[in-house]
Design an enzyme around this catalytic site. Structure first.
Site, PDB file in Angstrom:
ATOM      1  N   ARG A 142     -10.478   0.357  -6.645  1.00  0.00           N
ATOM      2  CA  ARG A 142     -10.766  -0.885  -7.348  1.00  0.00           C
ATOM      3  C   ARG A 142     -10.707  -2.110  -6.437  1.00  0.00           C
ATOM      4  NH1 ARG A 142      -9.199   2.506 -10.880  1.00  0.00           N
ATOM      5  NH2 ARG A 142      -7.795   3.085  -9.228  1.00  0.00           N
ATOM      6  N   THR A 143      -9.631  -2.218  -5.678  1.00  0.00           N
ATOM      7  CA  THR A 143      -9.426  -3.446  -4.922  1.00  0.00           C
ATOM      8  C   THR A 143     -10.497  -3.579  -3.835  1.00  0.00           C
ATOM      9  OG1 THR A 143      -7.076  -3.215  -5.365  1.00  0.00           O
ATOM     10  CG2 THR A 143      -7.690  -4.790  -3.667  1.00  0.00           C
TER      11      THR A 143
ATOM     12  N   LYS B 129      -5.790   5.220  17.781  1.00  0.00           N
ATOM     13  CA  LYS B 129      -5.525   5.213  19.235  1.00  0.00           C
ATOM     14  C   LYS B 129      -4.265   4.429  19.565  1.00  0.00           C
ATOM     15  CE  LYS B 129     -10.495   5.166  20.207  1.00  0.00           C
ATOM     16  NZ  LYS B 129     -11.587   4.290  20.660  1.00  0.00           N
TER      17      LYS B 129
ATOM     18  N   ARG C 269      -4.847  -4.403   3.202  1.00  0.00           N
ATOM     19  CA  ARG C 269      -3.885  -3.535   2.487  1.00  0.00           C
ATOM     20  C   ARG C 269      -3.188  -2.676   3.528  1.00  0.00           C
ATOM     21  NH1 ARG C 269      -4.898  -0.031  -2.851  1.00  0.00           N
ATOM     22  NH2 ARG C 269      -4.619  -2.119  -3.684  1.00  0.00           N
TER      23      ARG C 269
ATOM     24  N   HIS D 120       1.090  -7.807  -4.515  1.00  0.00           N
ATOM     25  CA  HIS D 120      -0.345  -7.548  -4.699  1.00  0.00           C
ATOM     26  C   HIS D 120      -0.909  -8.704  -5.547  1.00  0.00           C
ATOM     27  CE1 HIS D 120      -4.104  -5.619  -5.117  1.00  0.00           C
ATOM     28  NE2 HIS D 120      -3.759  -4.460  -5.637  1.00  0.00           N
TER      29      HIS D 120
HETATM   30  C1  NCD Z   1      -2.241  -0.619  -7.635  1.00  0.00           C
HETATM   31  C2  NCD Z   1      -1.732  -0.727  -6.203  1.00  0.00           C
HETATM   32  O1  NCD Z   1      -2.436  -0.350  -5.272  1.00  0.00           O
HETATM   33  O2  NCD Z   1      -0.641  -1.248  -6.074  1.00  0.00           O
HETATM   34  N1  NCD Z   1      -3.602  -0.316  -7.709  1.00  0.00           N
HETATM   35  C3  NCD Z   1      -4.506  -1.352  -7.782  1.00  0.00           C
HETATM   36  O3  NCD Z   1      -4.717  -2.070  -6.825  1.00  0.00           O
HETATM   37  N2  NCD Z   1      -5.110  -1.562  -8.961  1.00  0.00           N
HETATM   38  C4  NCD Z   1      -1.417   0.206  -8.535  1.00  0.00           C
HETATM   39  C5  NCD Z   1      -1.052   1.605  -8.155  1.00  0.00           C
HETATM   40  O4  NCD Z   1      -1.448   2.120  -7.117  1.00  0.00           O
HETATM   41  O5  NCD Z   1      -0.346   2.227  -8.958  1.00  0.00           O
END
Ligand code: NCD
Length: 304
Positions: free
Chosen positions: A53-54, A82, A103, A131
């Site tokens: 999703r992100t 590397k 991320r 997040h």
């Molecule tokens: C979440 C995350 O990555 O923290 N996912 C997201 O970005 N919608 C939630 C999760 O992984 O449970």
């Protein structure tokens, strides 16, 4: 927005949040008006952890603003394999892009990375830390479905390792919200988040059972147990499957209860709930597009 980066929900004021949500509503109402807004802009996507999703919603958000994206791709096929450091990776990608989305599995990674670059950086998840862009789309969904003031919310599941929970709980302190946290004792909120909530004077209560509080709730925000963050698999097995929502659980809920989940879900919400009026989690995921468009629009305009 007061700062160039979005690293933690603690940095977001009520004005910042409302600016993003109002811009997202404008975009939702008339996406065509934003189609060329950032033509020629390139967004760098650096994901050191899995994401659907992100990553995809930032990608499409940039493209729907007229821009393009460059993606580092899987860690296995990048120079990280590397031995390249995070600081070097972001400094290099900064040269290819006008803003970065990061991320990373380590808490604090985004804070560190931001020190090395001048383009705006969005923290798209740093380990069990924060997040905040997820929080903005969560708040947008709450505002659309239940309103953001005089709200009673239950946040349930993995409150210890769930970064979406940390960011959401901290951002909600800007509004008139009663927050109830429901989890096994071993997965209660971490000390630093508890401290922030306390310091802001938020109304906060902790529970181990959902039925203690379910009838009062306007919103129930369910989360996945973050299996990948447990140092010991046995500890995960002790709590796995403990908190599940199905038709039977909801017998005591208000007819208007809004159920949310950042997704992905494992087994926390039974599929039978999906077609009910309570279920807003797919709408929530779709809101990632206007909200991330709004966030990028504001961060990139700051930079002008
Ligand atoms: C979440 C995350 O990555 O923290 N996912 C997201 O970005 N919608 C939630 C999760 O992984 O449970």
């Amino acid at each position: 927005m007061r700062q160039d980066h979005l690293i933690s929900a603690v940095d977001l004021s009520r004005e910042d949040i409302e600016a993003v949500l109002d811009r997202a509503a404008e975009i939702d109402a008339n996406p065509a008006a934003f189609r060329q807004r950032h033509a020629g802009t390139v967004l760098g996507l650096c994901f050191f952890e899995p994401s659907t999703r992100t990553r995809m919603s930032f990608d499409t958000a940039m493209k729907r603003l007229g821009g393009q994206t460059v993606d580092m791709g899987p860690v296995e096929s990048s120079s990280v394999k590397k031995g390249e450091t995070l600081a070097d990776t972001v400094r290099v990608v900064e040269g290819y892009a006008d803003a970065l989305v990061l991320r990373h599995p380590s808490e604090g990674a985004a804070t560190m990375a931001a020190e090395f670059i001048d383009v705006p950086l969005v923290n798209a998840g740093d380990g069990a830390g924060q997040h905040p862009s997820q929080t903005l789309l969560d708040l947008y969904t709450i505002r659309e479905n239940a309103g953001l003031d005089d709200l009673t919310i239950g946040i349930m599941g993995d409150l210890k390792y769930g970064r979406t929970v940390h960011s959401l709980a901290e951002a909600l302190t800007n509004f008139d919200v009663n927050q109830h946290f429901i989890s096994p004792e071993s997965l209660q909120l971490p000390r630093n988040v508890r401290y922030d909530l306390h310091a802001s004077g938020a109304s906060v209560k902790e529970h181990t059972e959902l039925d203690e509080v379910l009838p009062e709730l306007d919103v129930l925000y369910v989360t996945r147990i973050q299996r990948e963050r447990f140092p010991d698999e046995n500890e995960y097995l002790k709590v796995a499957g403990e908190y599940k929502i199905d038709d039977e659980t909801l017998a005591a809920a208000s007819d208007d209860l809004v159920i949310m989940h950042p997704l992905p879900r494992v087994d926390e919400i039974a599929p039978e709930i999906d077609d009910s009026d309570h279920a807003k989690y797919f709408e929530q995921a779709h809101n990632g597009i206007p909200v991330r468009m709004a966030l990028l629009d504001i961060l990139l305009s700051n930079d002008d």
